[in-house]
Design an enzyme around this catalytic site. Structure first.
Site, PDB file in Angstrom:
ATOM      1  N   ASP A  50      -0.276  -7.595   6.266  1.00 13.99           N
ATOM      2  CA  ASP A  50       0.945  -8.374   6.040  1.00 13.99           C
ATOM      3  C   ASP A  50       0.746  -9.700   5.320  1.00 13.99           C
ATOM      4  OD1 ASP A  50       1.597 -10.840   8.412  1.00 13.99           O
ATOM      5  OD2 ASP A  50      -0.301  -9.759   8.326  1.00 13.99           O
ATOM      6  N   ASP A  86      -4.620  -4.043   9.939  1.00 13.57           N
ATOM      7  CA  ASP A  86      -4.576  -5.459  10.287  1.00 13.57           C
ATOM      8  C   ASP A  86      -3.863  -5.541  11.647  1.00 13.57           C
ATOM      9  OD1 ASP A  86      -4.487  -8.357   9.927  1.00 13.57           O
ATOM     10  OD2 ASP A  86      -2.360  -8.061   9.478  1.00 13.57           O
ATOM     11  N   ILE A  87      -3.989  -6.656  12.316  1.00 10.15           N
ATOM     12  CA  ILE A  87      -3.383  -6.773  13.659  1.00 10.15           C
ATOM     13  C   ILE A  87      -2.182  -7.717  13.662  1.00 10.15           C
ATOM     14  CG2 ILE A  87      -3.780  -7.505  16.046  1.00 10.15           C
ATOM     15  CD1 ILE A  87      -6.691  -6.535  15.704  1.00 10.15           C
ATOM     16  N   ASP A  88      -2.424  -9.006  13.424  1.00  6.95           N
ATOM     17  CA  ASP A  88      -1.358 -10.007  13.541  1.00  6.95           C
ATOM     18  C   ASP A  88      -0.388  -9.911  12.371  1.00  6.95           C
ATOM     19  OD1 ASP A  88      -2.258 -11.775  15.938  1.00  6.95           O
ATOM     20  OD2 ASP A  88      -4.072 -11.466  14.748  1.00  6.95           O
TER      21      ASP A  88
END
Length: 262
Positions: free
Chosen positions: A200, A22-24
């Protein structure tokens, strides 16, 4: 599903492994506006190094569009599933299977923008996905959620509402990170490798469940409340430090193998 925020730190994957990110909130700290985040040269270097060390078995699994991901991480164009799997790039630097914006979702976006009428609310139009970001206006999260839930009754069947930490999204049922991860696991670069997934947020739980089914390593960043993840890391800095450590271990192992083969 664990209810403890005190999950164990993930260990070193044994044998060949693949990496889904995941990124953000995982690689980058959240910002009030999705375009306000900044990717450091160090992060680009780390990702490129890991991708090479894993023989290409690395992919972003994100709610962002792949175009947005490419803009952030340029010049890297890694494998990616964007819009929760409604978009795919199955090969590095390869073509993107994209998704367009249906007319009813476009109309709903305009309607919600008029209804909320707040400069601190960012309405992100991502093809068939509509995201309402309220990080800068948390008092409007409940109202934004009500608006998209009410819209379900007049949209075609096949949509769902996903509430996040600081916003809400409306998306097709087939948009699921777990399905995106499964698709990658069936292509040659990822086959036979133990999957590792770092995420997250609520939208990552489906991915954690899929990785657990594959006897993988599921890692929730900054875990709060119940989660399907089996491991946890305290935040973005801890996630980046763990990834850097895994890269260093891969480099040391490769050097050891090279030395013994001489």
């Amino acid at each position: 599903m664990s209810n403890s925020p005190n999950l164990a730190v993930p260990g070193v994957p044994q044998g060949p492994w693949s990496l889904f990110l995941d990124i953000d909130g995982t690689l980058l700290e959240h910002a009030a506006h999705p375009d306000a985040v900044v990717v450091s040269d160090e992060l680009r270097t780390l990702l490129a190094r890991l991708e090479a060390q894993l023989d290409g078995a690395l992919a972003f699994i994100t709610g962002r569009s792949i175009a947005a991901v490419d803009h952030l991480f340029q010049p890297l164009r890694l494998r990616a599933a964007g819009l929760y799997g409604l978009e795919h790039r199955l090969a590095r630097d390869g073509p993107v299977e994209a998704a367009g914006e249906p007319a009813d979702i476009a109309a709903l976006a305009d309607e919600i923008a008029t209804e909320l009428d707040n400069a601190d609310v960012y309405i992100e139009r991502k093809g068939p996905i509509l995201a309402i970001h309220t990080r800068a206006a948390p008092h409007l999260l409940q109202r934004a959620t009500q608006l998209v839930e009410q819209a379900l009754d007049r949209l075609p069947a096949g949509y769902r509402v996903l509430a996040g930490n600081a916003g809400v999204e409306l998306m097709p049922l087939e948009a699921a990170k777990g399905a995106a991860i499964r698709r990658f696991l069936q292509i040659p670069a990822f086959m036979g490798r133990r999957p590792v997934f770092l995420g997250d947020d609520t939208s990552d739980e489906n991915g954690f469940e899929t990785v657990n089914e594959w006897d993988g390593i599921s890692v929730r960043i900054k875990p709060q409340g119940s989660t399907a993840a089996l491991f946890g890391l305290a935040g973005v800095d801890a996630a980046l430090a763990w990834l850097d450590e895994m890269s260093r271990r891969e480099a040391a192992q490769a050097a050891k193998l090279a030395a013994t083969s001489k």
